[in-house]
Design an enzyme around this catalytic site. Sequence first.
Site, PDB file in Angstrom:
ATOM      1  N   ASP A  18       0.817  -1.255   0.043  1.00 18.66           N
ATOM      2  CA  ASP A  18       0.104  -0.255   0.089  1.00 18.66           C
ATOM      3  C   ASP A  18       1.099   1.381   0.052  1.00 18.66           C
ATOM      4  O   ASP A  18       2.105   1.210   0.299  1.00 18.66           O
ATOM      5  CB  ASP A  18      -0.845   0.008   1.377  1.00 18.66           C
ATOM      6  CG  ASP A  18      -2.166   0.600   0.873  1.00 18.66           C
ATOM      7  OD1 ASP A  18      -2.203   1.504   0.195  1.00 18.66           O
ATOM      8  OD2 ASP A  18      -3.138   0.465   1.654  1.00 18.66           O
ATOM      9  N   ASP A  41     -10.413   2.158  -2.505  1.00 20.75           N
ATOM     10  CA  ASP A  41     -10.959   1.584  -1.217  1.00 20.75           C
ATOM     11  C   ASP A  41     -12.497   1.790  -1.244  1.00 20.75           C
ATOM     12  O   ASP A  41     -12.994   1.617   0.044  1.00 20.75           O
ATOM     13  CB  ASP A  41     -10.290   2.981  -0.151  1.00 20.75           C
ATOM     14  CG  ASP A  41      -8.880   2.673  -0.139  1.00 20.75           C
ATOM     15  OD1 ASP A  41      -8.369   1.513  -0.279  1.00 20.75           O
ATOM     16  OD2 ASP A  41      -8.328   3.404   0.514  1.00 20.75           O
TER      17      ASP A  41
END
Length: 682
Positions: free
Chosen positions: A442, A510
Amino acid sequence: MSWALRTASSVYTLDLAPDGLGPVLQDWSGADGPRPWHPEPLASFTTPADRVPSEYTVLGTRHTRAAELVLEDAEGVVGARVRWPAEQVAFDDDGVRSRFTARGTDHAGRFGITLVVEASTRHDVVSKHAVITNTGGGTLSLHRAFSPGWELPLAGPVEVGVLAGHWSREFTPLDVTLPAGEFSIGSRQGITSHDYSPVVSVRGGSDSPVFGIALAWSGSWRLRVDVPPFRERVRVAGGVEDESTTITLGPGESWTTPATLGVRAPDGRDGLRRRWHDYERNELARSMDEAHRPVVYNSWYATTFDVRPDHQRELAERAAAIGAEVFVVDDGWFAGRDDDAGGLGDWFPDPRTFPDGLDPLVSAVEALGLRFGLWVEPEAVSPRSALYRDHPEWVYRAGDRPLVTIRNQYVLDFGRPDVIAWTKEWLRSLLADSRITYLKWDMNRPVTDGGRPDDPRGRQWAVQHAEGYHEVMRMLADEFPDVTVEACSGGGGRITLAVLADSDVVWPSDETGPRDRLAIQHGFLSAYGPHVMSSWVTDEPDRLDTAPVSLEFRFLVAMAGVLGIGADLGAWSPAELTRAADLVGRYRELRHTLHAGRVEFHGHPSDPVYAVEYGTPERTVLLVFGRPGRPAAPVLRPGTLAHGAIYRLDGRELSADIAARGVPVGFLLADDADLLVLDRVR
């Protein structure tokens, strides 16, 4: 003399312009061959170099039009006069792959440019890059070092298609009509950003082909579409962001631009989508095996930072029972990570949570028949961490300017060799346990105050950061081939063809609310294939499109790519777990078709009925989504069936010709979702 680079369905033909002006596009045509090209009519305010469709342009050679290369030597001379001798051209063609190279030099002998253009009949993408070499005795500053340009045989007005968005709204298709002028998109964030994807489509009139141009680069970037008035050429150029980036080359040093890639689609944007997908599968994916596209269970939504071994084991047991193949512990497993204010950089198990390390949890997960994975954020560091205490010089900073925290973290300078060496070291140590076979990488913030004020090369920090990122990613692929790598940046903040080449799957957003996610995936699939599109079933609500959905609807949204589950399985009822197991099993049966099949859209996610179709020679699958108030008995017309073949649908046989006239959708799976599978019988 001309040189023809053949793709699966097009011919990219190059020629040399007279007077040493270098390689030019003769034509980008179908298999029927090229048309002759002619320079633009001579006008008193243009030079010969501004009138030809050059593959690579330099300020000082081209004068009145924008150039890909803008440089300055140590004496302050800006630009150069470049000539491309015919004897410096080479062409290789083995019947499948073709490669054109040409070398240009400036009149003062300070530098050389090697242009490389490549194509293959295995797909329809043409690839270009340039290598710039300092052949003189002084330093060169490249204030703009774009990749080779694309001189498209179109006349304005043109319609430029982009994928735009924001965090949780990535990959929204937008069109801009450009009768004349320049249009540009890009990022200054050190990453690709959520705002735009580095890919555009350009089309002229209704009977013209559509062209797609993409930049294979994951750092700061720019793409520019230039439509000059009253011309029959549109130029698309781009590369490393040129507002704040300067690349410095010492004597003997070279720099290779990112690749730009182009596609010609005579069959519109549907054809453009298919060609991008084919390229990504055939050229970029290290394999299409299921091992690198497993069904993931990720524990983030169930636990956030409250990672407890007993709870993780309970979740793993439920994940195994519904058919997951990998169990991934997300953020919160490492030292000091009680919340998002600490721990990043201290990449070892929190001794308070895992006094015996990860081994007991990994062993328990493995005993359930699951692989084990972890979330990491290698480019980030928390102010409250041992790493930052020991190495505050490793973060980006602009002199004594106060540091900026975003999400309570700083960014490590991935242009520093010691930072890259340290990153490789701790990743190797972590993956020394060969049972850890999945990493989710990430990156949850942009770079601010990038650079090194005391470093003469500090203004190329964005280039160095991207190069460092890919160096570490390639290390993972080379040294740990059994580890699946999922690339993420706060969702879809860093997704490019370069990232697809160095990862197995990517996390598009997300946003996991199912209807909002479906719209994001619709845009994503216009340029990137389903085999890389990680998508989860969660319990999260939609932010924008709040029409109610069933569990089946949520599953079909996630099945449109690489299925994962991120819900709190401990909160699901026995009936929901049983239904989930059925749907995971069905997905695993259909996975090959969903990842390798040709993708076609039926409508738009905002329509009363919308479907995504996947077709291989053996099977066609339609994922169907409905809205409240939808038609009671909608009909879909599959587009991927083999002419003359016989298929089986719901136990009955029917010909492809009959099915293509319309297949009724009964919404038998749920009132808002259905799954149609047509298996080829003969």
